[in-house]
Design an enzyme around this catalytic site. Sequence first.
Site, PDB file in Angstrom:
ATOM      1  N   SER A 150       0.835  -1.207   0.000  1.00  0.00           N
ATOM      2  CA  SER A 150       0.000   0.000   0.000  1.00  0.00           C
ATOM      3  C   SER A 150       0.866   1.253   0.000  1.00  0.00           C
ATOM      4  O   SER A 150       0.602   2.216  -0.734  1.00  0.00           O
ATOM      5  CB  SER A 150      -0.930   0.005   1.215  1.00  0.00           C
TER       6      SER A 150
ATOM      7  N   TYR B 126     -11.812   4.879   2.215  1.00  0.00           N
ATOM      8  CA  TYR B 126     -12.841   4.505   3.173  1.00  0.00           C
ATOM      9  C   TYR B 126     -13.904   5.577   3.377  1.00  0.00           C
ATOM     10  O   TYR B 126     -14.853   5.369   4.135  1.00  0.00           O
ATOM     11  CB  TYR B 126     -12.188   4.066   4.486  1.00  0.00           C
TER      12      TYR B 126
ATOM     13  N   ALA C 174      -4.693  -0.796  -2.675  1.00  0.00           N
ATOM     14  CA  ALA C 174      -4.046  -0.188  -1.505  1.00  0.00           C
ATOM     15  C   ALA C 174      -5.087   0.018  -0.414  1.00  0.00           C
ATOM     16  O   ALA C 174      -6.189   0.511  -0.684  1.00  0.00           O
ATOM     17  CB  ALA C 174      -3.405   1.138  -1.882  1.00  0.00           C
ATOM     18  N   LYS C 175      -4.735  -0.342   0.800  1.00  0.00           N
ATOM     19  CA  LYS C 175      -5.647  -0.123   1.933  1.00  0.00           C
ATOM     20  C   LYS C 175      -5.391   1.294   2.448  1.00  0.00           C
ATOM     21  O   LYS C 175      -4.779   1.508   3.503  1.00  0.00           O
ATOM     22  CB  LYS C 175      -5.420  -1.180   3.013  1.00  0.00           C
ATOM     23  N   VAL C 176      -5.834   2.247   1.661  1.00  0.00           N
ATOM     24  CA  VAL C 176      -5.544   3.659   1.908  1.00  0.00           C
ATOM     25  C   VAL C 176      -6.754   4.331   2.550  1.00  0.00           C
ATOM     26  O   VAL C 176      -7.910   4.046   2.202  1.00  0.00           O
ATOM     27  CB  VAL C 176      -5.124   4.367   0.601  1.00  0.00           C
TER      28      VAL C 176
END
Length: 306
Positions: free
Chosen positions: A64, A164, A158-160
């Site tokens: 990420s 969210y 990517a866990k950006v």
Amino acid sequence: MKLIPSTYVWFNGELVPWDKAQVHVLTHAMHYGSAVFEGIRAYAARNGTAVFGLREHVERLFHSCKIVGMPMRWTHDQVATAIRDTVRANKHDACYIRPLVYRGYGALGVWPDECPVELAIATFPWVKANEKELLEKGIDVGVSSWRRMAPDTHPAMAKVAGNYVNSQLVISEAKRHGYAEGIVLDVDGYLSEGSGQNLFLVQEGRVHTPPVGDSILAGITRKAVIALAEDMNLDVREQRLPREMLYTCDELFFTGTAAEITPIKSVDGKPVSAGLRGPITARLQQRFYAIARGEVEDQRGWLTRV
């Protein structure tokens, strides 16, 4: 799930008291979403506390960072050690773990490179009301009016943090409509995922899940469930799935660090099959928890002892 404070947070290289882990109001990540993170879980296993998928989570954290251009000051091994140190310092038997890499205080403007890359690791008890009941009986969900991002807008792999905002809109809409969660379609109208969970369907004995190309996060629990299903000689297919399959499938469930393996009993008010947890879902749950809790041999090396 409400936060229960722990004793320490690992903060840029040292353990500090929980209440001292603070950032400036002009921190870049607060204004522009320039942060990536992981959700990890440690279980009270038979031979002591064990982190599930530590290696895989740390690797995805670094992926990420690379995708969004956030060079880390720490190595993979240093981050993994810091996670274990934090769990140990807080004396957790089981907990949720949240590493957060973010652009800190330095300059104000969209361009991030004038702001330092910082790292915090928090661990805290996981307490969720009715969790056992939800894992057995399942939840009610609705298809969201919001869509997942197109592949050339936000980086879904990517866990950006910025991604969210979409998830917040999905879960808020679902709650307003009386559902526990929402299911999101991709930009072309195919099934994508939940607000923060991967999605699986079972139909005629086959296990289906949307592919990475449908704007999903490549979940660590998703990968584990695929492996477990294959170990059970189930036919697993990663392919584009139409919305209608939500209403015709035999079983439906979410996966994720928080969700683990959560059955879905209805979609848009329509029961999934008989509206009960299905047999394949139950078998996958049983095997997953047996490994996570150290009740059977961890043949794939998913557990890291604290």
